[in-house]
Design a protein around this motif. Sequence first.
Motif, PDB file in Angstrom:
ATOM      1  N   VAL A 162      10.473  -6.677  -7.166  1.00 43.18           N
ATOM      2  CA  VAL A 162      11.455  -5.654  -7.524  1.00 43.18           C
ATOM      3  C   VAL A 162      12.361  -6.175  -8.647  1.00 43.18           C
ATOM      4  O   VAL A 162      12.624  -5.472  -9.619  1.00 43.18           O
ATOM      5  CB  VAL A 162      12.310  -5.262  -6.294  1.00 43.18           C
ATOM      6  CG1 VAL A 162      13.362  -4.244  -6.670  1.00 43.18           C
ATOM      7  CG2 VAL A 162      11.423  -4.703  -5.204  1.00 43.18           C
ATOM      8  N   MET A 166      12.768  -4.552 -12.565  1.00 40.85           N
ATOM      9  CA  MET A 166      13.993  -3.971 -13.124  1.00 40.85           C
ATOM     10  C   MET A 166      14.053  -4.164 -14.634  1.00 40.85           C
ATOM     11  O   MET A 166      14.627  -3.347 -15.348  1.00 40.85           O
ATOM     12  CB  MET A 166      15.225  -4.601 -12.474  1.00 40.85           C
ATOM     13  CG  MET A 166      15.524  -4.001 -11.117  1.00 40.85           C
ATOM     14  SD  MET A 166      16.784  -4.955 -10.268  1.00 40.85           S
ATOM     15  CE  MET A 166      18.185  -4.684 -11.336  1.00 40.85           C
ATOM     16  N   PHE A 294      21.255  -3.930  -5.323  1.00 48.03           N
ATOM     17  CA  PHE A 294      20.122  -3.291  -4.646  1.00 48.03           C
ATOM     18  C   PHE A 294      20.502  -1.878  -4.183  1.00 48.03           C
ATOM     19  O   PHE A 294      19.769  -0.911  -4.398  1.00 48.03           O
ATOM     20  CB  PHE A 294      19.712  -4.173  -3.459  1.00 48.03           C
ATOM     21  CG  PHE A 294      18.745  -3.548  -2.526  1.00 48.03           C
ATOM     22  CD1 PHE A 294      17.403  -3.516  -2.825  1.00 48.03           C
ATOM     23  CD2 PHE A 294      19.172  -2.982  -1.329  1.00 48.03           C
ATOM     24  CE1 PHE A 294      16.496  -2.932  -1.972  1.00 48.03           C
ATOM     25  CE2 PHE A 294      18.282  -2.397  -0.470  1.00 48.03           C
ATOM     26  CZ  PHE A 294      16.933  -2.371  -0.794  1.00 48.03           C
ATOM     27  N   LEU A 297      20.992   0.739  -7.001  1.00 43.90           N
ATOM     28  CA  LEU A 297      19.766   1.274  -7.606  1.00 43.90           C
ATOM     29  C   LEU A 297      19.264   2.530  -6.899  1.00 43.90           C
ATOM     30  O   LEU A 297      18.502   3.300  -7.460  1.00 43.90           O
ATOM     31  CB  LEU A 297      18.659   0.214  -7.587  1.00 43.90           C
ATOM     32  CG  LEU A 297      18.926  -1.020  -8.437  1.00 43.90           C
ATOM     33  CD1 LEU A 297      17.820  -2.044  -8.245  1.00 43.90           C
ATOM     34  CD2 LEU A 297      19.038  -0.639  -9.898  1.00 43.90           C
ATOM     35  N   LYS A 298      19.717   2.727  -5.642  1.00 42.38           N
ATOM     36  CA  LYS A 298      19.245   3.897  -4.899  1.00 42.38           C
ATOM     37  C   LYS A 298      19.781   5.196  -5.499  1.00 42.38           C
ATOM     38  O   LYS A 298      19.215   6.249  -5.308  1.00 42.38           O
ATOM     39  CB  LYS A 298      19.705   3.817  -3.440  1.00 42.38           C
ATOM     40  CG  LYS A 298      19.050   2.722  -2.631  1.00 42.38           C
ATOM     41  CD  LYS A 298      19.555   2.770  -1.202  1.00 42.38           C
ATOM     42  CE  LYS A 298      19.066   1.580  -0.412  1.00 42.38           C
ATOM     43  NZ  LYS A 298      19.669   1.504   0.917  1.00 42.38           N
ATOM     44  N   TRP A 300      20.424   6.044  -8.717  1.00 45.45           N
ATOM     45  CA  TRP A 300      20.098   6.420 -10.091  1.00 45.45           C
ATOM     46  C   TRP A 300      18.671   6.879 -10.165  1.00 45.45           C
ATOM     47  O   TRP A 300      17.751   6.090 -10.084  1.00 45.45           O
ATOM     48  CB  TRP A 300      20.403   5.255 -11.037  1.00 45.45           C
ATOM     49  CG  TRP A 300      21.843   4.933 -10.950  1.00 45.45           C
ATOM     50  CD1 TRP A 300      22.437   4.029 -10.123  1.00 45.45           C
ATOM     51  CD2 TRP A 300      22.901   5.572 -11.665  1.00 45.45           C
ATOM     52  NE1 TRP A 300      23.792   4.061 -10.276  1.00 45.45           N
ATOM     53  CE2 TRP A 300      24.107   4.999 -11.218  1.00 45.45           C
ATOM     54  CE3 TRP A 300      22.949   6.577 -12.637  1.00 45.45           C
ATOM     55  CZ2 TRP A 300      25.345   5.398 -11.720  1.00 45.45           C
ATOM     56  CZ3 TRP A 300      24.179   6.956 -13.136  1.00 45.45           C
ATOM     57  CH2 TRP A 300      25.361   6.378 -12.668  1.00 45.45           C
ATOM     58  N   ARG A 301      18.525   8.182 -10.335  1.00 44.73           N
ATOM     59  CA  ARG A 301      17.205   8.780 -10.187  1.00 44.73           C
ATOM     60  C   ARG A 301      16.585   9.150 -11.518  1.00 44.73           C
ATOM     61  O   ARG A 301      17.279   9.536 -12.449  1.00 44.73           O
ATOM     62  CB  ARG A 301      17.317  10.019  -9.318  1.00 44.73           C
ATOM     63  CG  ARG A 301      17.904   9.611  -8.005  1.00 44.73           C
ATOM     64  CD  ARG A 301      18.093  10.730  -7.055  1.00 44.73           C
ATOM     65  NE  ARG A 301      18.502  10.093  -5.794  1.00 44.73           N
ATOM     66  CZ  ARG A 301      18.389  10.642  -4.622  1.00 44.73           C
ATOM     67  NH1 ARG A 301      17.896  11.826  -4.501  1.00 44.73           N
ATOM     68  NH2 ARG A 301      18.766   9.992  -3.548  1.00 44.73           N
ATOM     69  N   GLY A 302      15.262   9.098 -11.530  1.00 46.10           N
ATOM     70  CA  GLY A 302      14.474   9.571 -12.668  1.00 46.10           C
ATOM     71  C   GLY A 302      15.009   9.078 -14.003  1.00 46.10           C
ATOM     72  O   GLY A 302      15.217   7.876 -14.191  1.00 46.10           O
ATOM     73  N   ALA A 305      17.892   6.536 -14.362  1.00 46.31           N
ATOM     74  CA  ALA A 305      17.765   5.162 -13.852  1.00 46.31           C
ATOM     75  C   ALA A 305      18.283   4.151 -14.871  1.00 46.31           C
ATOM     76  O   ALA A 305      18.953   3.178 -14.517  1.00 46.31           O
ATOM     77  CB  ALA A 305      16.312   4.870 -13.503  1.00 46.31           C
ATOM     78  N   ILE A 309      20.614   1.048 -14.085  1.00 46.34           N
ATOM     79  CA  ILE A 309      20.007  -0.284 -14.106  1.00 46.34           C
ATOM     80  C   ILE A 309      20.480  -1.093 -15.310  1.00 46.34           C
ATOM     81  O   ILE A 309      20.685  -2.297 -15.221  1.00 46.34           O
ATOM     82  CB  ILE A 309      18.458  -0.175 -14.093  1.00 46.34           C
ATOM     83  CG1 ILE A 309      17.989   0.528 -12.831  1.00 46.34           C
ATOM     84  CG2 ILE A 309      17.811  -1.548 -14.182  1.00 46.34           C
ATOM     85  CD1 ILE A 309      16.492   0.752 -12.752  1.00 46.34           C
TER      86      ILE A 309
END
Lengths: 485, 150
Positions: A162, A166, A294, A297-298, A300-302, A305, A309
């Motif tokens: 993971v 990133m 960690f 990061l949950k 921030w979508r699509g 992100a 990140i």
Amino acid sequence: MPEAPEKQLPRKRGRFFEWLDRRTGIDSLLHEALDEPIPGGARWAYVFGSVLLFLFISQTITGVFLALYYVPSAISAHTTVAYIVKEVTGGSFLRSLHAYGSSAVVIVVFLHLMQTYMYGAYKGRRELLWISGCFLLGLMLAMAFTGYLLPWDQKAYFATTVGTNMASDIPFVGTWMKRFMRGGDEMGTLTISRFFVAHVFVLPGILIAFIAGHVYLFRKAGAAGPPSEDPVTPKLPTERFYPKQVVMDTIVALLMILILGSIAHFWPMELGPKANPADTQYVPRPEWYYLPIFQWLKYWRGPYAIIGIIVIPTITAALLVLVPFIDRRLERRPWRRPIAVGVFLLILAGFVGMGVMSIRDDQRDPSIAKQVAKQHQATEEFMREPFEPLGAASALSAPVVTVLDPVAAAGKKVFEAESCDACHGEGGSGGAAMKLTGQVAAMPAEELSKLLKQPNAQMSEGGMQPIAVSDEELKALVAYIKSLK
Amino acid sequence: MGAALAVPLIRFALHPLVATTTKIGWSDVGKLDEFTSLTAPVKKVIQVEQRDAWRKIISDKPVYVMPPKDGVVRVLSPICPHLGCSIPWNEEKQEFICPCHAAVFDKNGALVSGPSPRAMDDLETKVENGVVQVRYQYFRQLIPQKEPLS
């Protein structure tokens, strides 16, 4: 007791010392090192820098000793760490000191940063000192990240998968960087070599250079003293670094040894089963100090992100590095710097909050909590097993295959077709589920075949499904399991 | 002088990025008959022969065989398109739920919620002599379209 700046006290010098001093200039070196004036006198708040230096030396020494046995390759990394932990005298203790030492470094780096920030000790021509400190923080985190992979156990493998992924989100060079770090597209033996080289040669080299630069810049600017002190031209009476501050630093360093030694002795760091990339059940979690990121990061979508990140962490890091240029007033007292202190506390609260939420999310999700408990159990089981040298069933399956009788060879095919190896490991050497070599292989065939058809409660709890194969295949499977060594 | 030395050093360090990798061939997943009556995704471990730098390995790769539609078997990669964690199938919820950052995919691998930029990735499949075969591949993470890595 603080005293006024004074001329150097005459030292009592022996003949040997004089002989040495004429050749090395050690007297002026000691004077330079120990007679540093501290405005306002020695304080417990100033110990963190020295303690970090002490921890760095401790990490270097324990690291060098661990390297006596560690071999960085996908074949040998896990086995050599298991050898250190299970066989080598004092190996578990030394590895624990090193592993817990990295956590201690992160804690003390943070305390050092917080003390410097709250005391406004980055002010008054100390920009480069602060920036070099920020780089040291980054280097320490990079040391922790690269060291985490080296045991090549399940948690190391998946957390690093993971972590390296990133990098993919960095515009233009992301994929390239990920491949550079991994030594290819996949995590493999070159990933271990690269992380090992970074952890043992490259990063420590840069760290030593930065530590030297940091200490030099600190001595050039001089100790900042308490928050009430003028950061450019100190006015408070000074006290020398030796003896009081040296004694304080030493006491905290000794306390550190005591704490780390006790934890390493009473709760030695565990090693999990060897990395099994085929395990889809494994729940990877990073080391505790990376949990806030960690969790972050949950959210921030699509397409967003990249903001979570890359953009926000980069801005935060840039703000941290540029603090001395942003907060330029000479005022150092925290209660007179509400914005600076407020922003810091807000970010700190965010970090702590994210970490707590990450733990809470895991506890609240029964399937995750169950899997984490299973992983913990697998680690404990692995730790209880005696050391298995390379060349035995767990390491190389090829020799086992060559000595199989035809029925057992047919059973091996069933074993693979039914994906038994996904949980029980290659050659039944163990993984997310228990190993099949040893006690299981020694069970009577009848009992074994009954359990395969009707797993007992403990097996079902662990996720074992009844095997639905023909009687002939079951017989072959049992023969194969019984052949495992 | 230093710059001249830097060129071979950099080329040496970058070798794995430019080296031609052996093309991954087809791996057997299982007989087609096994999958015709599937009602939920099933995990299979395939064996892929590949090079890992200086060693030749046969690595185990998990894949999901999906219930066939019109006789066509789909095989999905379990690697999350977000940050590459392995996604387990949750029998109870009839969903794929990533254990890392909680991306959720339905029983067809389509994205339901969470941080993944796309659905789970399909792997190239074919049927030969009644055996389902798959070509194992990795795909670039964090981008909305599926893009295979070398």
